[in-house]
Write a protein that holds these residues in place. Structure first.
Motif, PDB file in Angstrom:
ATOM      1  N   MET A   1      13.255  36.074 -31.416  1.00 14.92           N
ATOM      2  CA  MET A   1      13.948  34.805 -31.300  1.00 14.92           C
ATOM      3  C   MET A   1      15.365  35.058 -30.784  1.00 14.92           C
ATOM      4  O   MET A   1      16.059  35.952 -31.268  1.00 14.92           O
ATOM      5  N   VAL A   2      15.786  34.282 -29.807  1.00 11.89           N
ATOM      6  CA  VAL A   2      17.129  34.368 -29.239  1.00 11.89           C
ATOM      7  C   VAL A   2      17.869  33.089 -29.593  1.00 11.89           C
ATOM      8  O   VAL A   2      17.317  31.991 -29.466  1.00 11.89           O
ATOM      9  N   GLN A   3      19.112  33.248 -30.039  1.00 12.43           N
ATOM     10  CA  GLN A   3      19.930  32.093 -30.410  1.00 12.43           C
ATOM     11  C   GLN A   3      21.217  32.110 -29.600  1.00 12.43           C
ATOM     12  O   GLN A   3      21.699  33.183 -29.220  1.00 12.43           O
ATOM     13  N   ALA A   4      21.773  30.925 -29.356  1.00 14.14           N
ATOM     14  CA  ALA A   4      23.015  30.837 -28.593  1.00 14.14           C
ATOM     15  C   ALA A   4      23.755  29.554 -28.946  1.00 14.14           C
ATOM     16  O   ALA A   4      23.157  28.583 -29.425  1.00 14.14           O
ATOM     17  N   TYR A   5      25.053  29.601 -28.706  1.00 14.50           N
ATOM     18  CA  TYR A   5      25.867  28.395 -28.738  1.00 14.50           C
ATOM     19  C   TYR A   5      26.092  27.986 -27.291  1.00 14.50           C
ATOM     20  O   TYR A   5      26.386  28.822 -26.443  1.00 14.50           O
ATOM     21  N   ILE A   6      25.936  26.705 -27.021  1.00 12.75           N
ATOM     22  CA  ILE A   6      26.167  26.178 -25.685  1.00 12.75           C
ATOM     23  C   ILE A   6      27.407  25.290 -25.764  1.00 12.75           C
ATOM     24  O   ILE A   6      27.429  24.311 -26.508  1.00 12.75           O
ATOM     25  N   LEU A   7      28.431  25.667 -25.015  1.00 12.74           N
ATOM     26  CA  LEU A   7      29.657  24.883 -24.942  1.00 12.74           C
ATOM     27  C   LEU A   7      29.511  23.952 -23.748  1.00 12.74           C
ATOM     28  O   LEU A   7      29.211  24.405 -22.636  1.00 12.74           O
ATOM     29  N   ILE A   8      29.704  22.667 -23.987  1.00 14.60           N
ATOM     30  CA  ILE A   8      29.388  21.664 -22.968  1.00 14.60           C
ATOM     31  C   ILE A   8      30.619  20.826 -22.639  1.00 14.60           C
ATOM     32  O   ILE A   8      31.265  20.284 -23.540  1.00 14.60           O
ATOM     33  N   GLN A   9      30.921  20.735 -21.346  1.00 13.22           N
ATOM     34  CA  GLN A   9      31.926  19.791 -20.874  1.00 13.22           C
ATOM     35  C   GLN A   9      31.181  18.561 -20.371  1.00 13.22           C
ATOM     36  O   GLN A   9      30.133  18.687 -19.727  1.00 13.22           O
ATOM     37  N   THR A  10      31.736  17.391 -20.679  1.00 14.51           N
ATOM     38  CA  THR A  10      31.079  16.144 -20.293  1.00 14.51           C
ATOM     39  C   THR A  10      31.991  15.327 -19.387  1.00 14.51           C
ATOM     40  O   THR A  10      33.190  15.593 -19.279  1.00 14.51           O
ATOM     41  N   ASN A  11      31.410  14.326 -18.779  1.00 16.11           N
ATOM     42  CA  ASN A  11      32.214  13.353 -18.057  1.00 16.11           C
ATOM     43  C   ASN A  11      33.060  12.592 -19.074  1.00 16.11           C
ATOM     44  O   ASN A  11      32.680  12.487 -20.251  1.00 16.11           O
ATOM     45  N   VAL A  12      34.189  12.069 -18.643  1.00 15.23           N
ATOM     46  CA  VAL A  12      35.118  11.377 -19.535  1.00 15.23           C
ATOM     47  C   VAL A  12      34.408  10.260 -20.301  1.00 15.23           C
ATOM     48  O   VAL A  12      33.683   9.461 -19.721  1.00 15.23           O
ATOM     49  N   ILE A  41      29.412  21.072 -28.683  1.00 18.03           N
ATOM     50  CA  ILE A  41      28.881  22.407 -28.953  1.00 18.03           C
ATOM     51  C   ILE A  41      27.484  22.235 -29.534  1.00 18.03           C
ATOM     52  O   ILE A  41      27.288  21.451 -30.460  1.00 18.03           O
ATOM     53  N   ALA A  42      26.530  22.974 -28.960  1.00 19.20           N
ATOM     54  CA  ALA A  42      25.155  22.926 -29.452  1.00 19.20           C
ATOM     55  C   ALA A  42      24.707  24.330 -29.834  1.00 19.20           C
ATOM     56  O   ALA A  42      25.078  25.304 -29.174  1.00 19.20           O
ATOM     57  N   ARG A  43      23.930  24.428 -30.885  1.00 15.05           N
ATOM     58  CA  ARG A  43      23.309  25.701 -31.251  1.00 15.05           C
ATOM     59  C   ARG A  43      21.832  25.579 -30.906  1.00 15.05           C
ATOM     60  O   ARG A  43      21.176  24.606 -31.301  1.00 15.05           O
ATOM     61  N   ILE A  44      21.317  26.560 -30.166  1.00 16.11           N
ATOM     62  CA  ILE A  44      19.925  26.495 -29.735  1.00 16.11           C
ATOM     63  C   ILE A  44      19.211  27.797 -30.071  1.00 16.11           C
ATOM     64  O   ILE A  44      19.853  28.822 -30.295  1.00 16.11           O
ATOM     65  N   GLU A  45      17.904  27.720 -30.109  1.00 16.71           N
ATOM     66  CA  GLU A  45      17.110  28.930 -30.253  1.00 16.71           C
ATOM     67  C   GLU A  45      15.858  28.806 -29.397  1.00 16.71           C
ATOM     68  O   GLU A  45      15.326  27.715 -29.194  1.00 16.71           O
ATOM     69  N   CYS A  72      26.813  31.090 -24.853  1.00 17.07           N
ATOM     70  CA  CYS A  72      27.300  32.219 -25.668  1.00 17.07           C
ATOM     71  C   CYS A  72      26.146  32.684 -26.539  1.00 17.07           C
ATOM     72  O   CYS A  72      25.875  32.090 -27.583  1.00 17.07           O
ATOM     73  N   THR A  73      25.488  33.747 -26.106  1.00 15.48           N
ATOM     74  CA  THR A  73      24.341  34.274 -26.855  1.00 15.48           C
ATOM     75  C   THR A  73      24.818  34.948 -28.135  1.00 15.48           C
ATOM     76  O   THR A  73      25.801  35.689 -28.122  1.00 15.48           O
TER      77      THR A  73
END
Length: 77
Positions: A1-12, A41-45, A72-73
């Motif tokens: 299993m691989v886990q990561a945090y995904i940092l997300i920029q969005t439209n205003v 910020i999302a945590r995924i696996e 960010c793994t």
């Protein structure tokens, strides 16, 4: 299993909507809107690195309102 945090920029003005939509994606265990240079910020696996990449590219980056992501793994050293 691989886990990561995904940092997300969005439209205003889209952080809340993006966080809610990302939270509905299979493989996302947490999705929060935050302050700072990133809006969500999302945590995924996923099963492996390829599945993780597919999840980010095909699902998260395709979410309306997402402008950029940084993956960010998680490593255990």
């Amino acid at each position: 299993m691989v886990q990561a945090y995904i940092l997300i920029q969005t439209n205003v003005g889209k952080a809340r909507d993006v966080a809610a939509k990302v939270a509905e994606i299979d493989g996302v265990s947490l999705s929060e809107d935050v302050t700072g240079p990133y809006d969500v910020i999302a945590r995924i696996e996923a099963e492996d690195v390829n599945a993780l990449g597919s999840l980010v590219i095909a699902k998260i980056q395709d979410t309306p309102g997402v402008s950029r992501t940084l993956t960010c793994t998680i490593v255990h050293v």
